[in-house]
Scaffold this motif. Structure first.
Motif, mmCIF file in Angstrom:
data_model
loop_
_atom_site.group_PDB
_atom_site.id
_atom_site.type_symbol
_atom_site.label_atom_id
_atom_site.label_comp_id
_atom_site.label_asym_id
_atom_site.label_seq_id
_atom_site.Cartn_x
_atom_site.Cartn_y
_atom_site.Cartn_z
ATOM 1 N N GLN A 1 0.804 -1.222 0.000
ATOM 2 C CA GLN A 1 0.000 0.000 0.000
ATOM 3 C C GLN A 1 0.839 1.274 0.000
ATOM 4 O OE1 GLN A 1 -3.445 0.007 -0.445
ATOM 5 N NE2 GLN A 1 -2.945 2.149 -0.878
ATOM 6 N N PRO A 2 1.976 1.344 0.723
ATOM 7 C CA PRO A 2 2.784 2.573 0.635
ATOM 8 C C PRO A 2 3.231 2.897 -0.786
ATOM 9 C CG PRO A 2 3.456 1.282 2.541
ATOM 10 C CD PRO A 2 2.493 0.423 1.763
ATOM 11 N N ILE A 3 3.554 1.877 -1.556
ATOM 12 C CA ILE A 3 3.938 2.112 -2.955
ATOM 13 C C ILE A 3 2.734 2.600 -3.746
ATOM 14 C CG2 ILE A 3 4.672 0.981 -5.097
ATOM 15 C CD1 ILE A 3 6.457 -0.835 -3.382
ATOM 16 N N LEU A 4 1.589 1.981 -3.533
ATOM 17 C CA LEU A 4 0.383 2.375 -4.265
ATOM 18 C C LEU A 4 -0.069 3.782 -3.892
ATOM 19 C CD1 LEU A 4 -1.724 -0.917 -4.227
ATOM 20 C CD2 LEU A 4 -0.222 -0.043 -6.022
ATOM 21 N N LYS B 1 5.128 -1.929 5.395
ATOM 22 C CA LYS B 1 5.345 -0.677 6.114
ATOM 23 C C LYS B 1 6.471 0.150 5.505
ATOM 24 C CE LYS B 1 3.737 -2.649 10.497
ATOM 25 N NZ LYS B 1 4.077 -2.962 11.913
ATOM 26 N N PHE B 2 7.144 -0.410 4.522
ATOM 27 C CA PHE B 2 8.289 0.269 3.937
ATOM 28 C C PHE B 2 7.820 1.334 2.953
ATOM 29 C CE2 PHE B 2 11.608 0.839 0.770
ATOM 30 C CZ PHE B 2 12.758 0.921 1.532
ATOM 31 N N LYS B 3 8.001 2.587 3.308
ATOM 32 C CA LYS B 3 7.646 3.676 2.401
ATOM 33 C C LYS B 3 8.710 3.810 1.318
ATOM 34 C CE LYS B 3 4.977 6.694 5.476
ATOM 35 N NZ LYS B 3 4.896 8.062 6.036
ATOM 36 N N PRO B 4 8.333 4.272 0.132
ATOM 37 C CA PRO B 4 9.343 4.553 -0.891
ATOM 38 C C PRO B 4 10.392 5.511 -0.352
ATOM 39 C CG PRO B 4 7.162 4.607 -1.858
ATOM 40 C CD PRO B 4 6.960 4.485 -0.374
ATOM 41 N N ARG B 5 11.637 5.348 -0.797
ATOM 42 C CA ARG B 5 12.756 6.172 -0.348
ATOM 43 C C ARG B 5 13.205 7.109 -1.465
ATOM 44 N NH1 ARG B 5 11.215 3.955 4.064
ATOM 45 N NH2 ARG B 5 12.742 3.087 5.517
ATOM 46 N N LEU B 6 13.591 8.314 -1.087
ATOM 47 C CA LEU B 6 14.081 9.304 -2.040
ATOM 48 C C LEU B 6 15.508 9.676 -1.674
ATOM 49 C CD1 LEU B 6 13.584 11.342 -4.379
ATOM 50 C CD2 LEU B 6 12.831 12.973 -2.645
ATOM 51 N N PHE B 7 16.414 9.570 -2.651
ATOM 52 C CA PHE B 7 17.816 9.932 -2.427
ATOM 53 C C PHE B 7 18.249 10.950 -3.466
ATOM 54 C CE2 PHE B 7 22.316 9.439 -3.497
ATOM 55 C CZ PHE B 7 22.897 9.702 -2.257
ATOM 56 N N LEU C 1 10.707 0.470 -3.169
ATOM 57 C CA LEU C 1 10.844 1.429 -4.263
ATOM 58 C C LEU C 1 11.815 2.532 -3.850
ATOM 59 C CD1 LEU C 1 9.949 2.635 -7.017
ATOM 60 C CD2 LEU C 1 8.042 3.734 -5.794
ATOM 61 N N TYR C 2 12.837 2.742 -4.661
ATOM 62 C CA TYR C 2 13.813 3.804 -4.430
ATOM 63 C C TYR C 2 13.774 4.781 -5.601
ATOM 64 C CZ TYR C 2 15.848 0.866 -0.780
ATOM 65 O OH TYR C 2 16.042 0.114 0.362
ATOM 66 N N LEU C 3 13.655 6.062 -5.292
ATOM 67 C CA LEU C 3 13.636 7.128 -6.298
ATOM 68 C C LEU C 3 14.890 7.975 -6.100
ATOM 69 C CD1 LEU C 3 9.919 8.147 -5.656
ATOM 70 C CD2 LEU C 3 10.749 6.566 -7.415
ATOM 71 N N THR C 4 15.690 8.150 -7.130
ATOM 72 C CA THR C 4 16.954 8.874 -6.966
ATOM 73 C C THR C 4 17.123 9.924 -8.058
ATOM 74 O OG1 THR C 4 18.346 7.437 -8.351
ATOM 75 C CG2 THR C 4 17.957 6.724 -6.079
ATOM 76 N N TYR C 5 17.919 10.949 -7.722
ATOM 77 C CA TYR C 5 18.251 11.960 -8.732
ATOM 78 C C TYR C 5 19.549 12.657 -8.336
ATOM 79 C CZ TYR C 5 16.505 15.685 -5.601
ATOM 80 O OH TYR C 5 16.315 16.548 -4.548
ATOM 81 N N LEU D 1 4.272 15.608 -5.071
ATOM 82 C CA LEU D 1 3.768 14.565 -4.171
ATOM 83 C C LEU D 1 3.486 15.115 -2.779
ATOM 84 C CD1 LEU D 1 6.148 11.613 -5.149
ATOM 85 C CD2 LEU D 1 3.756 11.929 -5.826
ATOM 86 N N ARG D 2 2.448 14.580 -2.160
ATOM 87 C CA ARG D 2 2.098 14.994 -0.803
ATOM 88 C C ARG D 2 3.162 14.544 0.195
ATOM 89 N NH1 ARG D 2 -1.811 12.157 1.016
ATOM 90 N NH2 ARG D 2 -2.046 10.739 -0.752
ATOM 91 N N ALA D 3 3.334 15.325 1.231
ATOM 92 C CA ALA D 3 4.291 14.970 2.286
ATOM 93 C C ALA D 3 3.860 13.675 2.954
ATOM 94 C CB ALA D 3 4.370 16.099 3.312
ATOM 95 N N GLY D 4 4.847 12.877 3.340
ATOM 96 C CA GLY D 4 4.558 11.650 4.066
ATOM 97 C C GLY D 4 4.439 10.412 3.209
ATOM 98 N N LEU D 5 4.471 10.585 1.867
ATOM 99 C CA LEU D 5 4.354 9.419 0.990
ATOM 100 C C LEU D 5 5.689 8.725 0.769
ATOM 101 C CD1 LEU D 5 1.873 10.716 -1.737
ATOM 102 C CD2 LEU D 5 1.402 9.141 0.147
ATOM 103 N N PHE D 6 6.788 9.418 1.089
ATOM 104 C CA PHE D 6 8.114 8.810 0.954
ATOM 105 C C PHE D 6 9.001 9.331 2.079
ATOM 106 C CE2 PHE D 6 8.028 12.649 -1.672
ATOM 107 C CZ PHE D 6 9.136 13.346 -1.208
ATOM 108 N N GLU D 7 10.123 8.659 2.279
ATOM 109 C CA GLU D 7 11.101 9.098 3.269
ATOM 110 C C GLU D 7 12.412 9.402 2.573
ATOM 111 O OE1 GLU D 7 11.444 6.334 6.451
ATOM 112 O OE2 GLU D 7 9.350 6.545 7.072
ATOM 113 N N ARG D 8 13.037 10.461 3.009
ATOM 114 C CA ARG D 8 14.299 10.853 2.395
ATOM 115 C C ARG D 8 15.459 10.067 3.001
ATOM 116 N NH1 ARG D 8 14.740 15.582 -0.515
ATOM 117 N NH2 ARG D 8 12.848 16.851 -0.690
#
Length: 731
Positions: A305-308, A333-339, A610-614, A637-644
């Motif tokens: 669900q966190p990915i969805l 429970k693992f939220k997508p990660r942003l790096f 899911l890992y999102l990087t840039y 994206l809304r706050a809280g949908l991923f963790e940095r």
């Protein structure tokens, strides 16, 4: 005991196809069999399962299998669906007509093509063949030469094919997308006319012709339209968002008189406009078919669900869409990660180190994928993975039958079914000593007027220097004319071709021989040559089929376009920087919206993590560095949908799967390296030994030019490297 099909229209849930295995929306889609139906199937929502059950359900309701048509975008997809339907019901499913648009077009044109002047033995040509014809016509029309800046054969085919697939007149397409070629419009139009004539006169059709001529049959020949529409009383189309205008018209015309057509697709996954796919086909379907019923499949069976939640939010700001909200019962429970890396090098290093950590936690390499916008975006990562000996496969290779030696052998088999194929004659005749293009053309023209290629070749007035070659070829075709079994024909061709093959490809023929061995086994599996020849163009096998177990353990690097329809436990999406995603050339409007959908497709490939990087810094085309932010799609994206993940690589609130203890020692960290002095031009001269982190040890081949230097590496040959970026050190 035989399988028994029994009908119970009043209570379909008690039928032999257990519809209780479907959710409510899937069940409704399966049982709504009359009239037009649009199924909006979100990513991972079981659309294939729905199609499989619908095939079985229709058969159970007494519909003849030959009257059901299943159109897909790969033959493998239709074969798998019909096999699965057979597992639900019985072998009756094998008689359902299923295949790609091009495959079904091929079948129907061989039956009905005489209405358009085509015989049943026409040959389907691939892109390389098409480019060869165009190149030939360029020369004969005087469009080549030093003073002629005429488009290349590749660009010309892009224009001709683009015009067909996008349903845009050639002149409009040139002015819109190739404005720099506008002075050549009249010549391009003239070339197109001769290209069509050449194909018709030689019994050839390219990919686009299959669809164009199928539509012509339905549109212009009432007799053919009535017969085809009556033949297929129930039509199903998979991945409808990927259809072009011609395919949408074919569906509309095929449903003439009954409108029992179900299309399945996801507007949020329409990402192939560059191939001619029209996003608005799926949006306008309810207007084309006035009584359309719309069903949405929103329960996802792939991702947590966190990915969805994040992927749903990506599409929130889409301008046009069918509103849907994906949900799942899969816990996670693992939220997508942003790096955000300092630059592309640090971004690649993060991905590489994270992959190493995931492997240490027991995740197999083949459950990990790294996706990116364009193929060159993975270059830095490939260097990193090579330096750490991680096996990977980069998706998007050459088809097995596109190689020159393979096309040589296939040309003989093409001529067995279509002796008027002058393109194949030209290819074969040019292998003969002392036979040039003009002579080859004369011989081919003579053969085209003969009933027997072997006889025509044996009687041709040859020159003394090349008579023996033509006589050998004549003997081969006389033997081939007496044989129909594909495997035997291959053996005849190989006996003739082998000495030529070893001569033509003398540098690497043992390596190429492996491809031909594979082709031999493929040919032997066919009952007739025509079907084999068609399949080599419509559904060519990939290079390297039948991978070993070791190969299957590789992780995947892939463009997002090539990843569609696939899924992995762990997905990294790289290069999500402003100006790179969306692409800097994307204009606000439909191009921008397709880029948004591209990110949605990438993110929905992930099952668990899911890992999102840039990178925060990119190099411009003029080799300047500029600071960049994250993609606008991420910024929305809304706050809280991923963790940095912090710039030092530390994950905050890291889940237990990443660490065997709760200490921070197992998290990824980046240690700042001591600055190294860049090599100066003065440090290098011819013969100096240097070391490169990927290519290894090498020798400078010449005096540096500016900041670039040529280095010879034992395993990699000569490489031109820039001293500012190559990380060279003196040995």
């Amino acid at each position: 005991m035989k399988n028994t099909i029994f009908r119970n229209l009043n209570d379909p849930l008690k039928s032999s196809v257990n519809l209780n295995e479907l959710n409510a929306s899937q069940r409704e889609a399966v049982t709504s069999t009359e009239g037009p139906l649009l199924v909006i199937a979100g990513a991972g929502s079981g659309k294939t399962r729905t199609l499989v059950y619908r095939v079985a359900y229709l058969l159970e309701q007494g519909i003849d299998p030959e009257r059901i048509l299943l159109l897909t975008f790969t033959r493998k997809a239709s074969q798998e669906m019909l096999w699965r339907a057979g597992q639900l019901l019985n072998e009756t499913c094998r008689r359902v007509v299923g295949g790609t648009f091009h495959g079904i077009a091929n079948m129907l044109l061989r039956r009905h093509g005489h209405h358009l002047g085509f015989g049943s033995s026409f040959t389907i040509i691939d892109r390389a063949d098409a480019e060869g014809i165009v190149n030939l016509l360029k020369g004969s029309l005087g469009l080549t030469g030093r003073d002629k800046q005429f488009p290349t054969k590749r660009v010309l085919i892009n224009i001709l094919s683009g015009s067909v697939n996008k349903s845009i007149p050639i002149d409009d397409l040139v002015y819109e997308s190739y404005s720099h070629l506008s002075e050549h419009v009249d010549d391009i139009l003239n070339l197109e006319k001769y290209y069509k004539e050449f194909k018709f006169n030689n019994g050839l059709m390219d990919y686009d012709d299959l669809l164009v001529n199928w539509k012509r049959l339905l549109d212009e020949i009432p007799e053919a339209r009535q017969e085809m529409a009556a033949r297929y009383s129930h039509i199903m189309v998979d991945e409808y968002q990927d259809t072009n205008l011609i395919q949408a018209d074919i569906v509309r015309l095929l449903a003439h008189g009954h409108e029992n057509v179900m299309v399945v697709g996801d507007d949020s996954q329409s990402i192939y406009s560059f191939r001619g796919a029209d996003f608005y086909n799926i949006m306008r379907f309810p207007k084309v078919f006035k009584e359309t019923k719309i069903i949405k499949l929103e329960e996802n069976y792939r991702s947590t669900q966190p990915i969805l939640s994040l992927t749903n939010d990506i599409m929130t700001n889409a301008v046009e869409k069918y509103a849907k909200t994906l949900f799942t019962r899969i816990e996670g429970k693992f939220k997508p990660r942003l790096f955000a890396g300092r630059d592309e090098r640090e971004e690649a290093a993060f991905v590489s180190k994270k992959i190493a950590e995931l492997r240490g936690q027991g995740i197999a390499l083949n459950n990990i994928a790294v996706l990116f916008r364009s193929g060159f975006h993975s270059y830095k990562l490939e260097m990193e993975l090579n330096s750490t000996s991680v096996d990977f496969e980069k998706r998007g290779g050459m088809k097995l039958t596109e190689s020159a030696h393979m096309k040589d052998v296939i040309a003989f088999l093409r001529l067995r079914v279509n002796p008027f194929d002058t393109l194949s004659w030209n290819r074969i005749l040019l292998h003969l000593d002392k036979v040039g293009p003009k002579t080859a053309r004369k011989i081919a023209d003579t053969i085209a007027t003969s009933g027997s290629p072997g006889q025509a070749l044996s009687e041709y007035p040859c020159g003394k220097n090349w008579r023996h070659g033509v006589e050998s070829l004549a003997q081969l075709f006389m033997e081939m004319e007496r044989e129909t079994t594909p495997g035997v024909l291959y053996e005849l061709v190989w006996a003739y071709y082998q000495p030529l093959f070893e001569k033509i490809y003398r540098d690497d023929f043992p390596k190429r021989q492996k491809d031909l061995d594979q082709l031999k086994s493929i040919v032997a599996g066919y009952a007739d040559v025509q079907t084999f020849v068609d399949d080599t163009t419509l559904d060519p096998p990939e290079t390297g089929k039948g991978l070993s177990k070791e190969d299957k353990e590789r992780m995947i690097l892939s463009t997002i376009h090539s990843s569609k329809g696939l899924e992995w436990d762990v997905v990294f999406v790289m290069g999500l920087a402003d100006g790179r995603f969306p692409h800097s050339a994307a204009e606000v409007g439909e191009q921008w919206e397709e880029e948004r959908r591209l990110l949605y497709v990438a993110a929905t490939r992930a099952r668990k993590y899911l890992y999102l990087t840039y990178p925060r810094e990119l190099m411009t085309p003029d080799r300047q560095f500029r600071r960049v932010g994250m993609s606008p799609f991420l910024a929305e994206l809304r706050a809280g949908l991923f963790e940095r993940i912090d710039s030092d690589g530390v994950e905050r609130n890291a889940p237990s799967f990443l660490t065997s203890t709760s200490t921070a020692s197992s998290a990824i960290t980046f240690t700042k390296k001591a600055k190294k002095t860049k090599l100066s031009v003065k440090d290098l001269s011819k013969g100096v030994r240097v070391h490169h982190p990927f290519f290894g040890e090498g020798v400078v081949n010449n005096k540096p030019q500016g900041r670039s230097v040529d280095v010879i590496f034992q395993r990699h040959g000569v490489k031109t490297l820039h001293l500012d970026y190559a990380k060279l050190t003196l040995v």
